[in-house]
Enzyme design. Structure first.
Site, PDB file in Angstrom:
ATOM      1  N   SER A 169       0.872  -1.182   0.000  1.00  0.00           N
ATOM      2  CA  SER A 169       0.000   0.000   0.000  1.00  0.00           C
ATOM      3  C   SER A 169       0.903   1.224   0.000  1.00  0.00           C
ATOM      4  CB  SER A 169      -0.926  -0.009   1.218  1.00  0.00           C
ATOM      5  OG  SER A 169      -0.184   0.061   2.401  1.00  0.00           O
ATOM      6  N   HIS A 290      -3.402  -6.082   2.743  1.00  0.00           N
ATOM      7  CA  HIS A 290      -2.497  -7.092   3.294  1.00  0.00           C
ATOM      8  C   HIS A 290      -3.207  -8.404   3.605  1.00  0.00           C
ATOM      9  CE1 HIS A 290       0.501  -3.810   4.779  1.00  0.00           C
ATOM     10  NE2 HIS A 290       0.371  -3.854   3.463  1.00  0.00           N
ATOM     11  N   GLU A 299      -4.437  -2.544   9.190  1.00  0.00           N
ATOM     12  CA  GLU A 299      -3.692  -3.139  10.303  1.00  0.00           C
ATOM     13  C   GLU A 299      -4.310  -2.797  11.639  1.00  0.00           C
ATOM     14  OE1 GLU A 299       0.591  -2.481  10.550  1.00  0.00           O
ATOM     15  OE2 GLU A 299       0.482  -1.718   8.512  1.00  0.00           O
ATOM     16  N   GLU A 342       1.917  -9.392   6.990  1.00  0.00           N
ATOM     17  CA  GLU A 342       2.839  -8.979   8.048  1.00  0.00           C
ATOM     18  C   GLU A 342       2.764  -9.902   9.258  1.00  0.00           C
ATOM     19  OE1 GLU A 342       2.021  -4.854   8.755  1.00  0.00           O
ATOM     20  OE2 GLU A 342       2.718  -4.288   6.760  1.00  0.00           O
ATOM     21  N   ASP A 379      -3.619   1.052  11.482  1.00  0.00           N
ATOM     22  CA  ASP A 379      -3.195   1.716  10.239  1.00  0.00           C
ATOM     23  C   ASP A 379      -4.337   1.525   9.257  1.00  0.00           C
ATOM     24  OD1 ASP A 379      -2.141   2.626   7.888  1.00  0.00           O
ATOM     25  OD2 ASP A 379      -0.627   1.031   7.683  1.00  0.00           O
ATOM     26  N   GLU A 424      -2.945   5.599  12.051  1.00  0.00           N
ATOM     27  CA  GLU A 424      -2.050   5.967  10.940  1.00  0.00           C
ATOM     28  C   GLU A 424      -2.872   6.042   9.654  1.00  0.00           C
ATOM     29  OE1 GLU A 424       1.040   3.004  10.457  1.00  0.00           O
ATOM     30  OE2 GLU A 424       1.169   3.464   8.328  1.00  0.00           O
ATOM     31  N   ASP A 451       1.882   8.627   7.081  1.00  0.00           N
ATOM     32  CA  ASP A 451       2.682   7.650   6.328  1.00  0.00           C
ATOM     33  C   ASP A 451       2.617   7.990   4.837  1.00  0.00           C
ATOM     34  OD1 ASP A 451       3.964   5.460   5.233  1.00  0.00           O
ATOM     35  OD2 ASP A 451       2.303   4.081   5.536  1.00  0.00           O
ATOM     36  N   LYS A 476       9.813   5.137   6.894  1.00  0.00           N
ATOM     37  CA  LYS A 476      10.202   3.963   6.106  1.00  0.00           C
ATOM     38  C   LYS A 476      11.318   4.432   5.182  1.00  0.00           C
ATOM     39  CE  LYS A 476       5.487   2.056   5.694  1.00  0.00           C
ATOM     40  NZ  LYS A 476       4.249   2.238   4.907  1.00  0.00           N
ATOM     41  N   HIS A 505       8.857  -1.165   9.173  1.00  0.00           N
ATOM     42  CA  HIS A 505       9.159  -2.143   8.119  1.00  0.00           C
ATOM     43  C   HIS A 505       8.270  -1.870   6.909  1.00  0.00           C
ATOM     44  CE1 HIS A 505       5.520  -4.909   9.154  1.00  0.00           C
ATOM     45  NE2 HIS A 505       5.216  -3.653   9.230  1.00  0.00           N
ATOM     46  N   LYS A 528       7.361  -0.281  14.293  1.00  0.00           N
ATOM     47  CA  LYS A 528       6.267  -1.110  13.778  1.00  0.00           C
ATOM     48  C   LYS A 528       6.905  -2.103  12.825  1.00  0.00           C
ATOM     49  CE  LYS A 528       3.171  -0.060  10.065  1.00  0.00           C
ATOM     50  NZ  LYS A 528       1.937   0.456   9.493  1.00  0.00           N
TER      51      LYS A 528
HETATM   52  C1  LIG Z   1       3.856  -1.202   6.421  1.00  0.00           C
HETATM   53  C2  LIG Z   1       2.872  -0.792   5.671  1.00  0.00           C
HETATM   54  O1  LIG Z   1       2.511  -1.455   4.538  1.00  0.00           O
HETATM   55  P1  LIG Z   1       3.239  -1.294   3.127  1.00  0.00           P
HETATM   56  O2  LIG Z   1       4.640  -1.686   3.325  1.00  0.00           O
HETATM   57  O3  LIG Z   1       2.466  -2.240   2.248  1.00  0.00           O
HETATM   58  O4  LIG Z   1       3.095   0.127   2.724  1.00  0.00           O
HETATM   59  C3  LIG Z   1       2.085   0.409   5.980  1.00  0.00           C
HETATM   60  O5  LIG Z   1       1.188   0.741   5.207  1.00  0.00           O
HETATM   61  O6  LIG Z   1       2.365   1.079   6.980  1.00  0.00           O
END
Ligand SMILES: C=C(OP(=O)(O)O)C(=O)O
Length: 557
Positions: A169, A290, A299, A342, A379, A424, A451, A476, A505, A528
């Protein structure tokens, strides 16, 4: 006995880098204690030094030790002079104490000469070359792995290896994930071009560079690419290089990775004397992209208390994870314990309330109090259930709501489930009015985490801070490219927003644990990294357990 003494000497050298002390001690062992078998012992010492190097000491020290044999020979030519000195000072018996007390009076020759010679013979290790390779991530998709080779004392050695993760995503302003788009291999997802970029474009510009400053190396890569979103070289190749270079730098300097990252983040002179371990936000139940059911929110996470040690935090959330697995099977049948990307469970639920109630029940059945012992986080990944044409959100299958309705829906959800401490991506990545409204209504109660809206990009983070989009950041590294840019993102959030950083991650991961060290190195409040199950997730938690043990032993926690 000599082995133990030598080990002490070598670790002593590692910290003091005092060649004078080191060589003199070796001389004393050889000449005073074992004078009669000098040649035999000399060989033995050389052997031991080599073995000890491979087990215990840093490469910089190795480069000195590789010349120690000839140095000892040189010393031996001066042994009469030294023996006279030693005898005069009667230091044969109590070697350690006597040595310390007489060192100052020691004649400079031959030690200063040797020290200079050894240092001159030991140029700092530098990058020789990097090599990119296509490997598989946790979803079975190709990703980039990078090997860093260094030149140490003229010899080329493989120093470290690391790899890039991959999101599902993804935000639209993320660094480019360079894929081959050849449908015949890996359904177009191959990364051979990105690997070629590592070998042919990144490796040559890093050749000959020292690894002390990761920031400089990352800067070189950013400049070589020249684009904000790494569209020339590929964000995946650059992230894998940045992770691998950091790992190599830490190894060369004989530092734990988190310490190396901290030194690069704070600067050597501003290093904190104590570190903290991040609170894990542990994925326990999956929806959205996911998982693949009707549940829109991506999530559901549990968050242990920060007032207990990391190992206990991990134990508590893992206990809840297992209780939830049992509860879901009992309630929905055995397929409910299938896992999402995940590692969280992926039962076929319809609504967020259903998911939250099941988790709350699992927390209680594990013997914890909802809200104090364990809190809840989510999330939403709301961009995934947003329709750009109608500008509406499908928060429950078939039910479309406006931005205002969605913000009110969030407020009501937090009222119904007061243990929620973090949301999130509660809104689409460009629904800025929605973000501002949600921050106004919930920002003083819970963490609102950016994010996809900021994609770890300092430029967007600055905008988010100015326009008051939210109060926290998901970091990230592969969204922006390099660890250096990640440092900038953390500084902005810590210094200008006084907000929380959650190092994260991706849903497609590998078994490297760089983000665990990164979270500790930059002092992030949270991490996370998925469920406490599946190797590519647990390797990060396990690394944090190692760091916790290390910090405790050094009284740095
Ligand atoms: C970890 C996540 O998923 P992705 O890596 O698919 O963006 C997220 O959306 O925070």
């Amino acid at each position: 006995m000599y082995e133990k003494f030598l080990t002490n000497l070598i670790s002593n050298l590692k910290y003091t880098h005092n060649i004078k002390v080191f060589l003199f001690k070796i001389y004393l062992i050889l000449d005073i204690r074992l004078n009669s078998e000098f040649e035999v012992i000399l060989k033995k010492v050389e052997e031991k030094i080599t073995i000890l190097f491979y087990n215990t000491i840093s490469l910089r020290v190795q480069s000195l030790l590789e010349h120690i044999g000839s140095s000892i020979l040189y010393l031996s030519s001066k042994k009469n002079q030294l023996r006279a000195y030693v005898e005069k000072h009667k230091i044969a018996e109590k070697l350690e104490d006597a040595l310390n007390s007489c060192l100052d009076k020691l004649p400079e020759e031959p030690f200063s000469f040797l020290a200079a010679k050894l240092l001159e013979l030991a140029p700092p290790p530098v990058v020789d070359h990097l090599h990119g390779r296509q490997i598989l991530d946790s979803r079975g998709n190709p990703t980039v792995e990078v090997d860093v080779y260094c030149k140490i004392n003229g010899e080329v050695k493989l120093m470290a290896r690391s790899s890039a993760p991959s999101g599902a995503s993804t935000g639209s302003s993320e660094a480019l994930e360079l894929r081959d788009k050849d449908e015949k291999t890996y359904l177009g997802k191959g990364v051979l071009k990105a690997c070629k970029n590592v070998d042919e474009k990144i490796s040559p510009v890093l050749e000959g560079k020292e690894l002390k400053s990761l920031v400089l190396l990352d800067e070189i890569m950013c400049k070589t690419d020249g684009t904000e979103l790494k569209t020339k070289l590929g964000g995946n190749s650059i992230t894998a290089c940045s992770f691998a270079l950091a790992t190599a730098g830490a190894k060369l300097l004989d530092q734990p990775l988190f310490m190396y990252l901290a030194e690069n983040f704070y600067g050597k002179e501003n290093m904190p004397s104590k570190f903290t371990l991040p609170v894990p936000m542990v994925n326990i139940l999956n929806g959205g992209k996911h998982a693949g059911g009707k549940l829109k929110i991506q999530e559901f996470m549990i968050v242990p208390s920060k007032d207990i040690p990391f190992s206990q935090r991990l134990k508590n959330v893992t206990t809840v994870y297992h209780h939830l697995g049992k509860l879901l099977v009992k309630r929905y049948g055995v397929s409910a314990k299938n896992l999402g990307d995940e590692g969280g469970f992926a039962p076929l639920l319809d609504t967020a309330d259903e998911a939250l109630e099941a988790i709350e029940e699992a927390i209680k059945s594990a013997g914890f109090t909802v809200g104090t012992d364990i809190r809840l986080a989510m999330d939403a990944a709301a961009s995934e259930f947003y329709d750009e044409k109608t500008q509406k959100y499908e928060i429950v299958e078939g039910e479309w709501v406006t931005t205002e309705e969605l913000v009110d829906w969030w407020v009501a959800l937090v009222e119904r489930h007061p243990a929620i401490c973090s949301i999130e991506d509660g809104l689409h990545e460009t629904d800025y009015k929605g973000w501002i409204s949600m921050q106004e209504k919930l920002g003083d109660k819970i963490m609102l985490v950016m994010d996809d809206v900021t994609t770890s990009n300092p430029r967007l983070i600055k905008q988010g801070i100015e326009e008051k989009w939210a109060n926290s950041l998901l970091l990230k590294i592969n969204q922006i490219g390099t660890i250096m840019e990640g440092f900038e993102a953390v500084r902005l959030i810590h210094n200008e927003l006084q907000g929380n950083v959650i190092v994260s991650h991706r849903s497609g991961e590998t078994t490297n644990s760089v983000i665990a060290d990164l979270a500790v190195g930059v002092g992030a409040g949270y991490i996370k990294t998925g469920a406490t199950a599946r190797g590519e997730r647990t390797c990060k938690y396990n690394r944090l357990l190692q760091i916790e043990e290390y910090l405790k032993s050094k009284e740095m926690l």
